[in-house]
Design a protein around this motif. Structure first.
Motif, PDB file in Angstrom:
ATOM      1  N   THR A 204      -5.978  -4.355 -12.301  1.00 11.98           N
ATOM      2  CA  THR A 204      -6.762  -5.351 -13.019  1.00 11.98           C
ATOM      3  C   THR A 204      -7.366  -4.685 -14.243  1.00 11.98           C
ATOM      4  N   TYR A 205      -7.128  -5.287 -15.386  1.00 14.88           N
ATOM      5  CA  TYR A 205      -7.649  -4.767 -16.644  1.00 14.88           C
ATOM      6  C   TYR A 205      -8.198  -5.943 -17.443  1.00 14.88           C
ATOM      7  N   ASN A 206      -9.446  -5.847 -17.833  1.00 12.46           N
ATOM      8  CA  ASN A 206     -10.114  -6.945 -18.552  1.00 12.46           C
ATOM      9  C   ASN A 206      -9.951  -8.280 -17.824  1.00 12.46           C
ATOM     10  N   SER A 207     -10.164  -8.251 -16.519  1.00 16.13           N
ATOM     11  CA  SER A 207     -10.104  -9.436 -15.645  1.00 16.13           C
ATOM     12  C   SER A 207      -8.715 -10.044 -15.525  1.00 16.13           C
ATOM     13  N   LYS A 208      -7.694  -9.357 -15.995  1.00 15.67           N
ATOM     14  CA  LYS A 208      -6.317  -9.852 -15.855  1.00 15.67           C
ATOM     15  C   LYS A 208      -5.563  -8.932 -14.889  1.00 15.67           C
ATOM     16  N   VAL A 209      -4.791  -9.535 -13.976  1.00 18.67           N
ATOM     17  CA  VAL A 209      -4.048  -8.776 -12.974  1.00 18.67           C
ATOM     18  C   VAL A 209      -2.643  -8.492 -13.493  1.00 18.67           C
ATOM     19  N   TYR A 210      -2.225  -7.232 -13.392  1.00 19.38           N
ATOM     20  CA  TYR A 210      -0.891  -6.803 -13.814  1.00 19.38           C
ATOM     21  C   TYR A 210      -0.135  -6.281 -12.598  1.00 19.38           C
ATOM     22  N   PHE A 211       1.152  -6.595 -12.532  1.00 15.66           N
ATOM     23  CA  PHE A 211       2.018  -6.111 -11.468  1.00 15.66           C
ATOM     24  C   PHE A 211       2.919  -5.036 -12.067  1.00 15.66           C
ATOM     25  N   ASP A 212       2.752  -3.803 -11.599  1.00 10.02           N
ATOM     26  CA  ASP A 212       3.515  -2.671 -12.124  1.00 10.02           C
ATOM     27  C   ASP A 212       4.634  -2.319 -11.147  1.00 10.02           C
ATOM     28  N   VAL A 213       5.874  -2.633 -11.521  1.00 12.89           N
ATOM     29  CA  VAL A 213       7.024  -2.329 -10.675  1.00 12.89           C
ATOM     30  C   VAL A 213       7.372  -0.859 -10.849  1.00 12.89           C
TER      31      VAL A 213
ATOM     32  N   GLY B  43      16.493  -7.378   5.073  1.00 15.65           N
ATOM     33  CA  GLY B  43      16.787  -8.284   3.978  1.00 15.65           C
ATOM     34  C   GLY B  43      15.941  -8.043   2.738  1.00 15.65           C
ATOM     35  N   ASN B  44      14.999  -7.093   2.802  1.00 13.43           N
ATOM     36  CA  ASN B  44      14.151  -6.800   1.642  1.00 13.43           C
ATOM     37  C   ASN B  44      14.778  -5.832   0.652  1.00 13.43           C
ATOM     38  N   SER B  45      15.923  -5.259   0.978  1.00 13.27           N
ATOM     39  CA  SER B  45      16.568  -4.331   0.047  1.00 13.27           C
ATOM     40  C   SER B  45      16.820  -5.019  -1.283  1.00 13.27           C
ATOM     41  N   GLY B  46      16.535  -4.305  -2.363  1.00 16.10           N
ATOM     42  CA  GLY B  46      16.691  -4.852  -3.703  1.00 16.10           C
ATOM     43  C   GLY B  46      15.417  -5.469  -4.253  1.00 16.10           C
ATOM     44  N   SER B  47      14.430  -5.626  -3.399  1.00 19.30           N
ATOM     45  CA  SER B  47      13.150  -6.202  -3.838  1.00 19.30           C
ATOM     46  C   SER B  47      12.352  -5.169  -4.630  1.00 19.30           C
ATOM     47  N   PRO B  48      11.464  -5.640  -5.507  1.00 19.05           N
ATOM     48  CA  PRO B  48      10.636  -4.698  -6.264  1.00 19.05           C
ATOM     49  C   PRO B  48       9.548  -4.088  -5.391  1.00 19.05           C
ATOM     50  N   VAL B  49       9.249  -2.831  -5.659  1.00 18.96           N
ATOM     51  CA  VAL B  49       8.087  -2.159  -5.068  1.00 18.96           C
ATOM     52  C   VAL B  49       7.076  -2.057  -6.198  1.00 18.96           C
ATOM     53  N   TYR B  50       5.907  -2.625  -6.007  1.00 21.33           N
ATOM     54  CA  TYR B  50       4.937  -2.674  -7.095  1.00 21.33           C
ATOM     55  C   TYR B  50       3.522  -2.500  -6.588  1.00 21.33           C
ATOM     56  N   TYR B  51       2.638  -2.230  -7.496  1.00 21.42           N
ATOM     57  CA  TYR B  51       1.206  -2.240  -7.196  1.00 21.42           C
ATOM     58  C   TYR B  51       0.527  -3.081  -8.269  1.00 21.42           C
ATOM     59  N   THR B  52      -0.686  -3.498  -7.970  1.00 16.24           N
ATOM     60  CA  THR B  52      -1.405  -4.340  -8.921  1.00 16.24           C
ATOM     61  C   THR B  52      -2.551  -3.559  -9.554  1.00 16.24           C
TER      62      THR B  52
ATOM     63  N   ASN C 101       0.847  -1.185   0.000  1.00 16.83           N
ATOM     64  CA  ASN C 101       0.000   0.000   0.000  1.00 16.83           C
ATOM     65  C   ASN C 101       0.881   1.233   0.000  1.00 16.83           C
ATOM     66  N   MET C 102       0.784   2.034  -1.018  1.00 18.90           N
ATOM     67  CA  MET C 102       1.600   3.231  -1.119  1.00 18.90           C
ATOM     68  C   MET C 102       0.749   4.456  -0.821  1.00 18.90           C
ATOM     69  N   ASN C 103       0.183   4.491   0.399  1.00 21.08           N
ATOM     70  CA  ASN C 103      -0.682   5.607   0.779  1.00 21.08           C
ATOM     71  C   ASN C 103       0.103   6.897   0.934  1.00 21.08           C
ATOM     72  N   TYR C 104       1.313   6.795   1.411  1.00 18.15           N
ATOM     73  CA  TYR C 104       2.127   7.987   1.595  1.00 18.15           C
ATOM     74  C   TYR C 104       3.259   7.951   0.597  1.00 18.15           C
ATOM     75  N   GLN C 105       3.294   8.903  -0.300  1.00 16.49           N
ATOM     76  CA  GLN C 105       4.388   8.985  -1.253  1.00 16.49           C
ATOM     77  C   GLN C 105       5.020  10.366  -1.146  1.00 16.49           C
ATOM     78  N   GLY C 106       6.283  10.418  -1.317  1.00 18.43           N
ATOM     79  CA  GLY C 106       6.986  11.689  -1.310  1.00 18.43           C
ATOM     80  C   GLY C 106       8.167  11.604  -2.232  1.00 18.43           C
ATOM     81  N   GLU C 107       8.780  12.734  -2.476  1.00 18.36           N
ATOM     82  CA  GLU C 107       9.946  12.756  -3.349  1.00 18.36           C
ATOM     83  C   GLU C 107      11.030  13.603  -2.721  1.00 18.36           C
ATOM     84  N   ASN C 108      12.269  13.217  -2.947  1.00 26.67           N
ATOM     85  CA  ASN C 108      13.375  14.056  -2.554  1.00 26.67           C
ATOM     86  C   ASN C 108      13.562  15.110  -3.636  1.00 26.67           C
TER      87      ASN C 108
END
Length: 76
Positions: free
Chosen positions: A34-43, A23-32, A1-8
């Motif tokens: 759904t378009y035409n009943s298909k789920v997409y993961f946007d990194v 240990g999560n460093s390097g992992s993707p940050v993504y949101y999902t 959940n990216m409720n709070y976003q900010g920028e430097n």
């Protein structure tokens, strides 16, 4: 959940409140999406650190994608 976003000032850091652990460093940050009943993961970023109540990711931009695609040491 990216409720709070900010920028430097450089626009490369993204702050978000999704729970991470050591240990999560390097992992993707993504949101999902759904378009035409298909789920997409946007990194959108790469997890880099925890800062108090928020987590920090390095926003993926065009320069990072160009580096990734032109790097012969990365296989995809």
């Amino acid at each position: 959940n990216m409720n709070y976003q900010g920028e430097n000032p450089y626009g490369r850091l993204m702050f978000y409140d999704t729970d991470i652990s050591s240990g999560n460093s390097g992992s993707p940050v993504y949101y999902t999406e759904t378009y035409n009943s298909k789920v997409y993961f946007d990194v959108v970023a790469i997890c880099t650190a925890q800062k108090g109540y928020a987590n920090v990711g390095l926003r993926i931009n065009e320069d990072m994608l160009k580096f990734y695609l032109s790097n012969s040491h990365i296989s995809y």
